[in-house]
Design a protein around this motif. Structure first.
Motif, short mmCIF file in Angstrom:
data_model
loop_
_atom_site.label_atom_id
_atom_site.label_comp_id
_atom_site.label_asym_id
_atom_site.label_seq_id
_atom_site.Cartn_x
_atom_site.Cartn_y
_atom_site.Cartn_z
N VAL A 41 47.17 62.68 15.61
CA VAL A 41 47.28 61.37 14.88
C VAL A 41 49.54 61.84 16.26
O VAL A 41 49.43 61.03 16.67
N PRO A 42 49.98 62.80 14.94
CA PRO A 42 51.33 62.66 16.21
C PRO A 42 51.21 63.51 17.24
O PRO A 42 52.60 62.51 17.89
N ALA A 43 50.67 63.56 18.04
CA ALA A 43 50.93 64.21 19.12
C ALA A 43 50.40 63.29 20.03
O ALA A 43 50.08 63.90 21.03
N LEU A 44 49.02 61.99 20.03
CA LEU A 44 48.93 61.14 20.76
C LEU A 44 50.14 60.69 21.89
O LEU A 44 49.07 60.49 23.15
N PRO A 45 50.87 60.48 21.88
CA PRO A 45 52.15 60.01 22.65
C PRO A 45 51.72 61.31 24.00
O PRO A 45 52.07 60.69 25.40
N GLU A 46 52.12 62.59 23.84
CA GLU A 46 52.40 63.62 24.22
C GLU A 46 51.26 64.18 25.06
O GLU A 46 51.27 64.34 26.00
N LEU A 47 49.92 63.89 23.79
CA LEU A 47 48.45 64.20 24.76
C LEU A 47 48.18 63.06 26.28
O LEU A 47 48.10 63.21 27.39
N ILE A 163 52.41 68.21 9.53
CA ILE A 163 52.35 69.61 9.78
C ILE A 163 52.21 68.80 12.22
O ILE A 163 53.00 69.73 12.31
N GLY A 164 51.29 68.65 11.99
CA GLY A 164 51.68 67.62 13.60
C GLY A 164 52.45 67.42 14.31
O GLY A 164 53.01 67.80 15.25
N GLY A 165 53.28 66.63 13.38
CA GLY A 165 54.56 66.08 13.84
C GLY A 165 55.56 67.37 14.22
O GLY A 165 56.04 67.17 15.61
N VAL A 166 55.59 67.75 13.32
CA VAL A 166 56.65 69.38 13.36
C VAL A 166 56.65 70.23 14.41
O VAL A 166 57.00 70.55 15.45
N VAL A 167 55.24 70.23 14.56
CA VAL A 167 54.76 71.72 15.47
C VAL A 167 54.96 70.61 16.64
O VAL A 167 55.37 71.79 17.57
N THR A 168 54.30 69.61 16.82
CA THR A 168 54.68 68.51 18.71
C THR A 168 56.21 68.80 19.03
O THR A 168 56.14 68.78 19.68
N ASP A 169 56.78 68.69 17.74
CA ASP A 169 58.22 68.74 18.06
C ASP A 169 59.05 69.94 18.42
O ASP A 169 59.61 69.90 19.65
N PHE A 170 58.68 70.31 17.82
CA PHE A 170 59.43 72.24 18.39
C PHE A 170 58.19 73.18 19.34
O PHE A 170 59.49 74.27 19.47
N ILE A 171 57.49 72.73 19.07
CA ILE A 171 56.36 74.47 20.01
C ILE A 171 55.58 73.50 20.62
O ILE A 171 55.62 73.89 22.22
N GLY A 172 54.97 72.67 20.32
CA GLY A 172 54.02 71.79 21.28
C GLY A 172 52.37 71.61 21.05
O GLY A 172 51.71 71.76 20.49
N ARG A 298 47.57 52.65 19.80
CA ARG A 298 48.44 52.05 19.91
C ARG A 298 49.96 51.97 18.99
O ARG A 298 51.08 51.90 19.69
N ALA A 299 49.36 52.19 18.22
CA ALA A 299 50.79 52.83 17.12
C ALA A 299 51.21 53.86 17.28
O ALA A 299 52.61 54.67 17.32
N ALA A 300 50.12 54.88 17.60
CA ALA A 300 50.92 56.78 18.33
C ALA A 300 51.71 56.31 19.83
O ALA A 300 53.01 57.16 19.67
N ALA A 301 51.72 55.83 20.47
CA ALA A 301 52.29 54.91 21.80
C ALA A 301 53.57 54.90 21.55
O ALA A 301 54.46 54.77 22.50
N SER A 302 53.89 54.13 20.70
CA SER A 302 55.12 53.22 20.10
C SER A 302 55.90 54.48 19.07
O SER A 302 57.18 53.50 18.96
N VAL A 303 55.51 55.18 18.44
CA VAL A 303 56.17 55.68 17.84
C VAL A 303 56.42 57.67 18.20
O VAL A 303 55.20 57.82 18.57
N THR A 304 57.63 58.60 17.97
CA THR A 304 57.74 59.20 17.36
C THR A 304 56.78 60.56 16.49
O THR A 304 57.14 60.04 15.41
N ALA A 305 57.00 61.79 17.56
CA ALA A 305 56.35 62.68 16.10
C ALA A 305 57.38 62.40 14.68
O ALA A 305 56.95 62.59 13.75
N SER A 306 58.94 62.75 15.01
CA SER A 306 59.27 62.64 13.75
C SER A 306 59.24 61.28 12.85
O SER A 306 59.14 60.79 11.66
N ARG A 307 58.95 59.45 13.73
CA ARG A 307 59.04 58.78 12.60
C ARG A 307 57.14 58.56 12.02
O ARG A 307 56.90 58.41 11.10
N SER A 308 56.88 59.57 12.78
CA SER A 308 55.66 60.34 12.06
C SER A 308 55.22 60.27 10.96
O SER A 308 54.52 60.23 10.14
#
Length: 362
Positions: A41-47, A163-172, A298-308
Protein backbone atom coordinates in the motif's frame (compact mmCIF):
# COMPACT_ATOMS: atom_id res chain seq x y z
CA UNK A 1 -31.11 -39.32 -0.41
CA UNK A 2 -28.80 -40.00 2.50
CA UNK A 3 -26.78 -37.20 4.03
CA UNK A 4 -23.11 -37.00 3.19
CA UNK A 5 -20.87 -38.57 5.83
CA UNK A 6 -17.26 -37.39 5.98
CA UNK A 7 -14.71 -40.22 5.63
CA UNK A 8 -13.56 -41.47 9.02
CA UNK A 9 -9.85 -41.84 9.61
CA UNK A 10 -9.04 -44.79 11.87
CA UNK A 11 -5.35 -43.86 12.14
CA UNK A 12 -5.80 -40.69 14.17
CA UNK A 13 -2.39 -39.30 15.24
CA UNK A 14 -1.63 -38.60 18.87
CA UNK A 15 -1.86 -34.90 19.86
CA UNK A 16 1.43 -33.05 20.07
CA UNK A 17 2.68 -32.81 23.65
CA UNK A 18 4.66 -29.56 23.20
CA UNK A 19 2.53 -27.13 21.23
CA UNK A 20 4.90 -24.15 21.25
CA UNK A 21 7.06 -24.96 18.20
CA UNK A 22 4.00 -26.02 16.18
CA UNK A 23 2.06 -22.86 17.01
CA UNK A 24 4.97 -20.55 16.23
CA UNK A 25 5.65 -22.31 12.93
CA UNK A 26 2.02 -21.88 11.90
CA UNK A 27 1.93 -18.30 13.21
CA UNK A 28 4.90 -17.29 11.05
CA UNK A 29 3.20 -18.86 8.03
CA UNK A 30 0.03 -16.84 8.69
CA UNK A 31 2.12 -13.72 9.30
CA UNK A 32 3.85 -14.18 5.93
CA UNK A 33 0.66 -13.93 3.89
CA UNK A 34 -0.90 -11.37 6.24
CA UNK A 35 2.02 -8.96 5.75
CA UNK A 36 1.69 -9.16 1.99
CA UNK A 37 -1.95 -8.04 2.11
CA UNK A 38 -1.04 -4.40 2.82
CA UNK A 39 2.75 -4.32 2.47
CA UNK A 40 2.48 -2.73 -0.97
CA UNK A 41 0.00 0.00 0.00
CA UNK A 42 2.70 2.62 0.82
CA UNK A 43 4.57 1.62 -2.36
CA UNK A 44 1.65 2.14 -4.76
CA UNK A 45 2.87 5.57 -5.94
CA UNK A 46 6.33 4.14 -6.69
CA UNK A 47 4.84 1.13 -8.45
CA UNK A 48 2.60 3.36 -10.53
CA UNK A 49 5.56 5.45 -11.63
CA UNK A 50 7.73 2.41 -12.31
CA UNK A 51 5.16 0.82 -14.64
CA UNK A 52 3.55 4.07 -15.89
CA UNK A 53 0.12 3.34 -14.40
CA UNK A 54 -2.79 5.49 -13.35
CA UNK A 55 -4.24 5.18 -9.83
CA UNK A 56 -7.03 2.77 -10.81
CA UNK A 57 -4.69 0.43 -12.69
CA UNK A 58 -2.17 0.45 -9.85
CA UNK A 59 -4.90 -0.64 -7.45
CA UNK A 60 -5.12 -3.98 -9.25
CA UNK A 61 -1.78 -4.89 -7.67
CA UNK A 62 -3.77 -5.24 -4.44
CA UNK A 63 -6.98 -6.57 -5.98
CA UNK A 64 -5.39 -9.54 -7.75
CA UNK A 65 -4.01 -10.74 -4.42
CA UNK A 66 -7.46 -10.33 -2.89
CA UNK A 67 -9.25 -12.26 -5.61
CA UNK A 68 -6.72 -15.10 -5.74
CA UNK A 69 -6.84 -15.48 -1.98
CA UNK A 70 -10.64 -15.53 -1.84
CA UNK A 71 -10.68 -18.43 -4.31
CA UNK A 72 -7.67 -20.32 -2.93
CA UNK A 73 -8.60 -20.27 0.76
CA UNK A 74 -11.79 -22.37 0.67
CA UNK A 75 -10.66 -24.69 -2.14
CA UNK A 76 -7.18 -25.47 -0.78
CA UNK A 77 -8.63 -25.69 2.72
CA UNK A 78 -11.08 -28.36 1.58
CA UNK A 79 -8.38 -30.21 -0.35
CA UNK A 80 -6.28 -30.18 2.81
CA UNK A 81 -8.91 -32.32 4.55
CA UNK A 82 -8.69 -34.79 1.71
CA UNK A 83 -4.96 -34.95 0.99
CA UNK A 84 -3.34 -33.73 4.20
CA UNK A 85 -3.23 -30.28 5.79
CA UNK A 86 0.54 -30.09 6.07
CA UNK A 87 1.01 -31.04 2.42
CA UNK A 88 -1.41 -28.39 1.16
CA UNK A 89 0.06 -25.82 3.56
CA UNK A 90 3.51 -26.35 2.08
CA UNK A 91 2.08 -26.18 -1.45
CA UNK A 92 0.35 -22.86 -0.77
CA UNK A 93 3.52 -21.43 0.78
CA UNK A 94 5.48 -22.71 -2.21
CA UNK A 95 3.20 -20.71 -4.51
CA UNK A 96 3.79 -17.71 -2.25
CA UNK A 97 7.59 -17.98 -2.46
CA UNK A 98 7.56 -18.48 -6.25
CA UNK A 99 5.24 -15.50 -6.65
CA UNK A 100 7.47 -13.35 -4.44
CA UNK A 101 10.54 -14.21 -6.52
CA UNK A 102 8.74 -13.47 -9.80
CA UNK A 103 7.48 -10.16 -8.41
CA UNK A 104 10.97 -9.25 -7.23
CA UNK A 105 12.31 -9.42 -10.78
CA UNK A 106 9.08 -8.53 -12.63
CA UNK A 107 9.97 -6.67 -15.86
CA UNK A 108 6.37 -5.66 -16.66
CA UNK A 109 3.05 -4.93 -15.04
CA UNK A 110 1.51 -8.14 -16.39
CA UNK A 111 4.24 -10.24 -14.83
CA UNK A 112 3.73 -8.48 -11.51
CA UNK A 113 -0.01 -9.22 -11.58
CA UNK A 114 0.65 -12.90 -12.36
CA UNK A 115 3.07 -13.04 -9.44
CA UNK A 116 0.48 -11.49 -7.15
CA UNK A 117 -1.99 -14.21 -8.14
CA UNK A 118 0.54 -16.84 -7.06
CA UNK A 119 1.12 -14.99 -3.81
CA UNK A 120 -2.62 -14.86 -3.17
CA UNK A 121 -2.77 -18.65 -2.93
CA UNK A 122 -1.05 -18.31 0.45
CA UNK A 123 -4.33 -17.07 1.95
CA UNK A 124 -5.13 -20.77 2.40
CA UNK A 125 -2.49 -20.92 5.13
CA UNK A 126 -4.99 -19.59 7.67
CA UNK A 127 -7.72 -22.26 7.33
CA UNK A 128 -5.07 -24.95 6.92
CA UNK A 129 -3.24 -23.78 10.04
CA UNK A 130 -6.48 -23.81 12.04
CA UNK A 131 -7.20 -27.33 10.81
CA UNK A 132 -3.75 -28.46 11.98
CA UNK A 133 -4.37 -26.90 15.39
CA UNK A 134 -7.67 -28.74 15.75
CA UNK A 135 -6.28 -32.09 14.67
CA UNK A 136 -2.76 -32.13 16.15
CA UNK A 137 -2.83 -30.14 19.40
CA UNK A 138 -4.22 -31.02 22.79
CA UNK A 139 -7.72 -29.58 23.43
CA UNK A 140 -6.36 -27.41 26.24
CA UNK A 141 -3.83 -25.80 23.88
CA UNK A 142 -6.22 -25.12 21.01
CA UNK A 143 -7.89 -21.87 22.23
CA UNK A 144 -4.57 -20.10 22.80
CA UNK A 145 -3.19 -21.35 19.48
CA UNK A 146 -6.23 -20.11 17.59
CA UNK A 147 -5.91 -16.77 19.35
CA UNK A 148 -2.29 -16.43 18.26
CA UNK A 149 -3.13 -17.30 14.64
CA UNK A 150 -6.02 -14.84 14.55
CA UNK A 151 -3.84 -12.19 16.14
CA UNK A 152 -1.16 -12.68 13.49
CA UNK A 153 -3.81 -12.26 10.80
CA UNK A 154 -4.58 -8.73 11.97
CA UNK A 155 -1.18 -7.72 13.35
CA UNK A 156 0.56 -8.56 10.08
CA UNK A 157 -1.80 -6.45 8.00
CA UNK A 158 -1.31 -3.49 10.35
CA UNK A 159 2.45 -3.78 10.75
CA UNK A 160 2.90 -4.09 6.99
CA UNK A 161 1.73 -0.49 6.51
CA UNK A 162 4.68 0.75 8.59
CA UNK A 163 7.22 -1.75 7.23
CA UNK A 164 6.19 -1.07 3.65
CA UNK A 165 6.68 2.67 4.04
CA UNK A 166 10.13 2.32 5.63
CA UNK A 167 11.42 -0.18 3.08
CA UNK A 168 10.07 1.81 0.14
CA UNK A 169 11.62 5.04 1.40
CA UNK A 170 15.10 3.71 2.15
CA UNK A 171 15.65 0.65 -0.07
CA UNK A 172 13.03 0.46 -2.81
CA UNK A 173 9.77 -1.31 -3.56
CA UNK A 174 11.33 -4.47 -5.01
CA UNK A 175 12.77 -5.33 -1.60
CA UNK A 176 9.22 -5.69 -0.29
CA UNK A 177 8.93 -8.94 -2.22
CA UNK A 178 12.24 -10.18 -0.85
CA UNK A 179 10.69 -9.89 2.61
CA UNK A 180 7.85 -12.12 1.44
CA UNK A 181 10.21 -14.68 -0.07
CA UNK A 182 12.36 -14.85 3.08
CA UNK A 183 9.32 -15.16 5.35
CA UNK A 184 7.84 -17.85 3.13
CA UNK A 185 11.02 -19.92 3.07
CA UNK A 186 11.45 -19.56 6.84
CA UNK A 187 7.89 -20.69 7.52
CA UNK A 188 8.25 -23.67 5.17
CA UNK A 189 11.43 -24.79 6.96
CA UNK A 190 9.77 -24.49 10.36
CA UNK A 191 6.68 -26.38 9.22
CA UNK A 192 8.76 -29.21 7.78
CA UNK A 193 10.69 -29.42 11.05
CA UNK A 194 7.98 -29.04 13.68
CA UNK A 195 4.50 -29.66 12.27
CA UNK A 196 3.52 -33.35 12.31
CA UNK A 197 2.43 -35.03 9.12
CA UNK A 198 -1.34 -34.92 8.59
CA UNK A 199 -3.28 -38.08 7.88
CA UNK A 200 -5.13 -37.62 4.55
CA UNK A 201 -8.73 -38.80 4.51
CA UNK A 202 -8.98 -39.53 0.79
CA UNK A 203 -12.53 -39.45 -0.50
CA UNK A 204 -12.67 -39.83 -4.27
CA UNK A 205 -12.29 -37.39 -7.11
CA UNK A 206 -12.38 -33.62 -6.78
CA UNK A 207 -15.75 -31.91 -7.08
CA UNK A 208 -14.92 -29.80 -10.14
CA UNK A 209 -18.45 -28.43 -10.54
CA UNK A 210 -18.51 -27.16 -6.97
CA UNK A 211 -15.04 -25.65 -7.31
CA UNK A 212 -16.03 -23.83 -10.52
CA UNK A 213 -19.25 -22.43 -9.03
CA UNK A 214 -17.46 -21.31 -5.88
CA UNK A 215 -14.75 -19.60 -7.92
CA UNK A 216 -17.29 -17.74 -10.07
CA UNK A 217 -19.29 -16.66 -7.02
CA UNK A 218 -16.30 -15.36 -5.08
CA UNK A 219 -14.70 -13.56 -8.03
CA UNK A 220 -17.91 -11.85 -9.14
CA UNK A 221 -18.80 -10.77 -5.59
CA UNK A 222 -15.35 -9.34 -4.88
CA UNK A 223 -15.21 -7.61 -8.26
CA UNK A 224 -18.51 -5.93 -7.44
CA UNK A 225 -17.18 -4.79 -4.06
CA UNK A 226 -13.84 -3.59 -5.40
CA UNK A 227 -15.24 -1.77 -8.43
CA UNK A 228 -18.34 -0.31 -6.79
CA UNK A 229 -16.81 3.14 -6.22
CA UNK A 230 -15.34 3.33 -9.71
CA UNK A 231 -18.33 2.02 -11.70
CA UNK A 232 -21.11 3.22 -9.40
CA UNK A 233 -23.00 0.97 -7.01
CA UNK A 234 -26.18 1.20 -9.09
CA UNK A 235 -24.41 0.62 -12.44
CA UNK A 236 -25.32 -2.28 -14.68
CA UNK A 237 -21.85 -3.79 -14.29
CA UNK A 238 -21.95 -3.94 -10.48
CA UNK A 239 -25.55 -5.16 -10.34
CA UNK A 240 -24.80 -7.85 -12.92
CA UNK A 241 -21.81 -9.05 -10.90
CA UNK A 242 -23.88 -9.20 -7.72
CA UNK A 243 -26.63 -11.13 -9.51
CA UNK A 244 -24.07 -13.56 -10.94
CA UNK A 245 -22.60 -14.07 -7.47
CA UNK A 246 -26.00 -14.82 -5.93
CA UNK A 247 -26.86 -17.32 -8.67
CA UNK A 248 -23.45 -18.99 -8.41
CA UNK A 249 -23.62 -19.36 -4.63
CA UNK A 250 -27.17 -20.74 -4.81
CA UNK A 251 -26.10 -23.26 -7.44
CA UNK A 252 -23.03 -24.12 -5.35
CA UNK A 253 -25.18 -24.99 -2.33
CA UNK A 254 -27.46 -27.17 -4.47
CA UNK A 255 -24.54 -28.99 -6.10
CA UNK A 256 -22.73 -29.56 -2.80
CA UNK A 257 -25.81 -30.97 -1.09
CA UNK A 258 -26.37 -33.38 -3.97
CA UNK A 259 -22.72 -34.41 -4.43
CA UNK A 260 -21.58 -37.79 -3.18
CA UNK A 261 -18.21 -36.34 -2.14
CA UNK A 262 -18.71 -32.56 -1.88
CA UNK A 263 -15.91 -30.04 -1.99
CA UNK A 264 -17.23 -28.67 1.32
CA UNK A 265 -19.50 -30.38 3.78
CA UNK A 266 -21.90 -27.50 4.39
CA UNK A 267 -23.64 -29.34 7.23
CA UNK A 268 -20.49 -29.74 9.29
CA UNK A 269 -19.62 -27.07 11.85
CA UNK A 270 -15.99 -28.15 11.69
CA UNK A 271 -15.80 -27.64 7.94
CA UNK A 272 -12.87 -25.64 6.58
CA UNK A 273 -15.54 -23.34 5.17
CA UNK A 274 -15.79 -21.66 8.59
CA UNK A 275 -12.11 -20.76 8.73
CA UNK A 276 -12.05 -19.78 5.07
CA UNK A 277 -15.13 -17.60 5.50
CA UNK A 278 -13.36 -15.73 8.31
CA UNK A 279 -10.60 -14.72 5.91
CA UNK A 280 -13.15 -13.90 3.24
CA UNK A 281 -15.31 -11.80 5.56
CA UNK A 282 -12.29 -9.69 6.60
CA UNK A 283 -11.44 -9.16 2.94
CA UNK A 284 -15.02 -8.25 2.07
CA UNK A 285 -15.21 -5.70 4.89
CA UNK A 286 -11.89 -4.21 3.84
CA UNK A 287 -12.93 -4.09 0.18
CA UNK A 288 -16.27 -2.48 0.95
CA UNK A 289 -14.74 0.11 3.29
CA UNK A 290 -11.85 1.06 1.08
CA UNK A 291 -13.43 0.49 -2.31
CA UNK A 292 -10.53 -1.51 -3.78
CA UNK A 293 -8.79 -0.65 -5.93
CA UNK A 294 -9.91 2.95 -6.42
CA UNK A 295 -9.85 4.36 -2.90
CA UNK A 296 -6.53 2.75 -1.99
CA UNK A 297 -5.02 3.64 -5.34
CA UNK A 298 -6.14 7.27 -5.29
CA UNK A 299 -5.24 7.72 -1.63
CA UNK A 300 -1.79 6.22 -2.08
CA UNK A 301 -1.20 8.32 -5.19
CA UNK A 302 -1.74 11.50 -3.18
CA UNK A 303 0.39 10.71 -0.12
CA UNK A 304 4.04 9.82 0.50
CA UNK A 305 5.26 6.72 2.24
CA UNK A 306 6.15 8.79 5.31
CA UNK A 307 2.55 10.00 5.70
CA UNK A 308 1.39 6.42 5.25
CA UNK A 309 3.56 5.41 8.22
CA UNK A 310 2.07 8.21 10.32
CA UNK A 311 -1.44 7.05 9.43
CA UNK A 312 -0.51 3.48 10.30
CA UNK A 313 0.82 4.56 13.72
CA UNK A 314 -2.49 6.22 14.54
CA UNK A 315 -4.22 3.10 13.28
CA UNK A 316 -2.25 0.98 15.77
CA UNK A 317 -3.27 3.20 18.70
CA UNK A 318 -6.93 3.18 17.74
CA UNK A 319 -6.90 -0.57 17.06
CA UNK A 320 -5.26 -1.46 20.38
CA UNK A 321 -7.61 0.80 22.38
CA UNK A 322 -10.76 -0.58 20.79
CA UNK A 323 -9.50 -4.15 21.17
CA UNK A 324 -8.73 -3.77 24.87
CA UNK A 325 -12.16 -2.23 25.54
CA UNK A 326 -13.83 -5.13 23.74
CA UNK A 327 -11.66 -7.63 25.61
CA UNK A 328 -12.66 -6.23 28.99
CA UNK A 329 -16.34 -6.32 28.07
CA UNK A 330 -16.05 -9.96 27.04
CA UNK A 331 -13.96 -11.00 30.04
CA UNK A 332 -10.78 -11.60 28.03
CA UNK A 333 -8.64 -8.95 29.71
CA UNK A 334 -6.13 -11.52 31.00
CA UNK A 335 -5.79 -13.50 27.80
CA UNK A 336 -3.29 -12.13 25.30
CA UNK A 337 -4.32 -14.57 22.54
CA UNK A 338 -7.93 -13.48 22.97
CA UNK A 339 -6.92 -9.82 22.79
CA UNK A 340 -4.90 -10.61 19.66
CA UNK A 341 -7.96 -12.16 18.08
CA UNK A 342 -10.04 -9.08 18.87
CA UNK A 343 -7.33 -6.82 17.45
CA UNK A 344 -7.41 -8.85 14.25
CA UNK A 345 -11.12 -8.20 13.85
CA UNK A 346 -10.76 -4.43 14.24
CA UNK A 347 -7.52 -4.02 12.25
CA UNK A 348 -9.02 -3.70 8.79
CA UNK A 349 -11.72 -1.19 9.74
CA UNK A 350 -9.32 1.00 11.76
CA UNK A 351 -6.74 0.99 8.96
CA UNK A 352 -9.39 1.93 6.44
CA UNK A 353 -10.73 4.79 8.56
CA UNK A 354 -7.32 6.34 9.21
CA UNK A 355 -6.11 6.06 5.63
CA UNK A 356 -9.30 7.61 4.29
CA UNK A 357 -9.02 10.44 6.84
CA UNK A 358 -5.33 11.14 6.23
CA UNK A 359 -5.37 10.48 2.47
CA UNK A 360 -8.56 12.03 1.08
CA UNK A 361 -9.71 10.81 -2.33
CA UNK A 362 -9.32 13.44 -5.00
Amino acid sequence: MTAYQAPQNTNTPEPVAHAGPVVWSLAIAVLSFSLMQTLLVPALPELSRAFDLDAASGGWILTTYLLAGAVAAPILGALGDRYGHKRLLLISLGFFVVGSIFALVAPSFGTLLAARVLQGASTATFPLALAIVRSDLMPTAQPAAMGWLSGMLGAGAGAALVIGGVVTDFIGWRWLFSIGAIMGLLSMALIVRWVPRSQPKGGGRIDLAGAALLTVGLVTLLLALTQGNAWGWASIGVLSLVAAAVVSFAAFVIVERAATVPLMNLRSRGSPLRASSRCFSVRCRTSFTLGFPCSWGRAAASVTASRSRASASRCFRARCSSSLVAARRRGYSRSFPARSSLRARSSSCCSAAWVRRSCPVR
